[in-house]
Each structure stands twice: as structure tokens, then as C-alpha cells.
Write a protein that holds these residues in place. Structure first.
Motif, PDB file in Angstrom:
ATOM      1  N   ASN A  16     -12.651  36.337  22.444  1.00 28.95           N
ATOM      2  CA  ASN A  16     -13.370  35.234  21.832  1.00 28.95           C
ATOM      3  C   ASN A  16     -14.801  35.701  21.592  1.00 28.95           C
ATOM      4  N   THR A  18     -17.262  33.834  20.197  1.00 25.18           N
ATOM      5  CA  THR A  18     -18.198  32.724  20.052  1.00 25.18           C
ATOM      6  C   THR A  18     -18.665  32.254  21.426  1.00 25.18           C
ATOM      7  N   GLY A  19     -19.844  31.648  21.467  1.00 28.97           N
ATOM      8  CA  GLY A  19     -20.375  31.153  22.744  1.00 28.97           C
ATOM      9  C   GLY A  19     -20.491  32.284  23.744  1.00 28.97           C
ATOM     10  N   VAL A  21     -18.961  35.217  25.156  1.00 23.27           N
ATOM     11  CA  VAL A  21     -17.901  36.137  24.748  1.00 23.27           C
ATOM     12  C   VAL A  21     -16.991  36.418  25.931  1.00 23.27           C
ATOM     13  N   ASP A  34     -21.827  41.603  23.817  1.00 22.43           N
ATOM     14  CA  ASP A  34     -22.266  40.775  22.696  1.00 22.43           C
ATOM     15  C   ASP A  34     -23.667  41.231  22.316  1.00 22.43           C
ATOM     16  N   THR A  37     -25.307  38.192  16.728  1.00 20.78           N
ATOM     17  CA  THR A  37     -24.343  37.436  15.936  1.00 20.78           C
ATOM     18  C   THR A  37     -23.413  38.381  15.179  1.00 20.78           C
ATOM     19  N   SER A  61     -10.633  34.611  11.112  1.00 23.78           N
ATOM     20  CA  SER A  61     -11.295  33.904  10.017  1.00 23.78           C
ATOM     21  C   SER A  61     -11.213  34.611   8.673  1.00 23.78           C
ATOM     22  N   ILE A  87     -21.376  36.714  11.337  1.00 23.13           N
ATOM     23  CA  ILE A  87     -20.895  35.492  11.966  1.00 23.13           C
ATOM     24  C   ILE A  87     -20.173  35.815  13.265  1.00 23.13           C
ATOM     25  N   ASP A  88     -20.241  34.883  14.212  1.00 26.42           N
ATOM     26  CA  ASP A  88     -19.413  34.955  15.411  1.00 26.42           C
ATOM     27  C   ASP A  88     -18.045  34.382  15.060  1.00 26.42           C
ATOM     28  N   VAL A  89     -16.998  34.972  15.617  1.00 25.80           N
ATOM     29  CA  VAL A  89     -15.631  34.584  15.304  1.00 25.80           C
ATOM     30  C   VAL A  89     -14.903  34.276  16.606  1.00 25.80           C
ATOM     31  N   SER A  90     -14.051  33.244  16.589  1.00 23.79           N
ATOM     32  CA  SER A  90     -13.396  32.788  17.819  1.00 23.79           C
ATOM     33  C   SER A  90     -12.263  33.689  18.298  1.00 23.79           C
TER      34      SER A  90
END
Length: 101
Positions: A16, A18-19, A21, A34, A37, A61, A87-90
Motif C-alpha cells: 500500500n 498511500t498514508g 506505507v 517512502d 509522493t 490505478s 501520485i501515491d497509489v493504494s
């Protein structure tokens, strides 16, 4: 298939990005760094034998990701959206094939 077989993946990871990691599942992956971004390092538990191994990575994404800065202990992966912004990706997947040290 054992880890030393030529055809076996030597590293794989699903994480993950996002948020906070976090690794969802992995093999021979010690951690994810991380950097900023859309910019992560995948760190290995056991080193590769050289830096001429293959990396495949994808995300949930856009699929606009790539790997660079391959070392024997990690690779750098980055993600961009369709406009070219980071971009951050989930959900991000990575797979490494090559020889262990």
C-alpha cells in the motif's frame, strides 16, 4: 520450486503506497521506503548477485510506474498519473527475477 531455481521469482511484493506505507504480502522483501509522493524503494532481505536483474511492477490505478536505480539490495519505483504528476497509489506490485548473491 526452491529459491535458487533460475525460474523462481527472487523477490515479490504487494504494498500500500498511500498514508502509512505498508507491505500487504511479500517474499524476500524486508521493507518499503517512502521517499516522497509516488516514490518508493523496495528493499530486499537477501541481496541479488548483481544489478542486471529484471523488475516488473504495476499498480492498481494507472500502470504508469517504472523501476530504476537497481542495486543488489533494492530498487526504486515511481508512480505518475495520466497528467504526469507523481501520485501515491493504494496497491503496487513488484516482481524481481535474477540471481541471488
Amino acid at each position: 520450486v526452491t529459491l535458487t531455481k533460475q525460474s523462481a521469482a527472487k523477490v515479490w511484493v504487494n504494498f500500500n503506497g498511500t498514508g502509512t506505507v505498508a507491505i500487504n504480502n511479500s517474499f524476500n522483501t524486508s521493507s518499503i521506503t517512502d521517499n516522497s509522493t509516488g516514490h518508493y524503494d523496495v528493499n530486499y532481505s537477501s541481496a541479488m548477485g548483481n544489478t542486471t536483474y529484471g523488475v516488473q511492477n504495476h499498480d492498481i490505478s494507472y500502470g504508469n510506474g517504472w523501476a530504476e536505480s537497481l542495486t543488489t539490495t533494492s530498487y526504486d519505483t515511481r508512480r505518475r498519473n495520466e497528467s504526469g504528476g507523481y501520485i501515491d497509489v493504494s496497491a503496487i506490485w513488484g516482481l524481481v527475477h535474477g540471481d541471488l548473491a
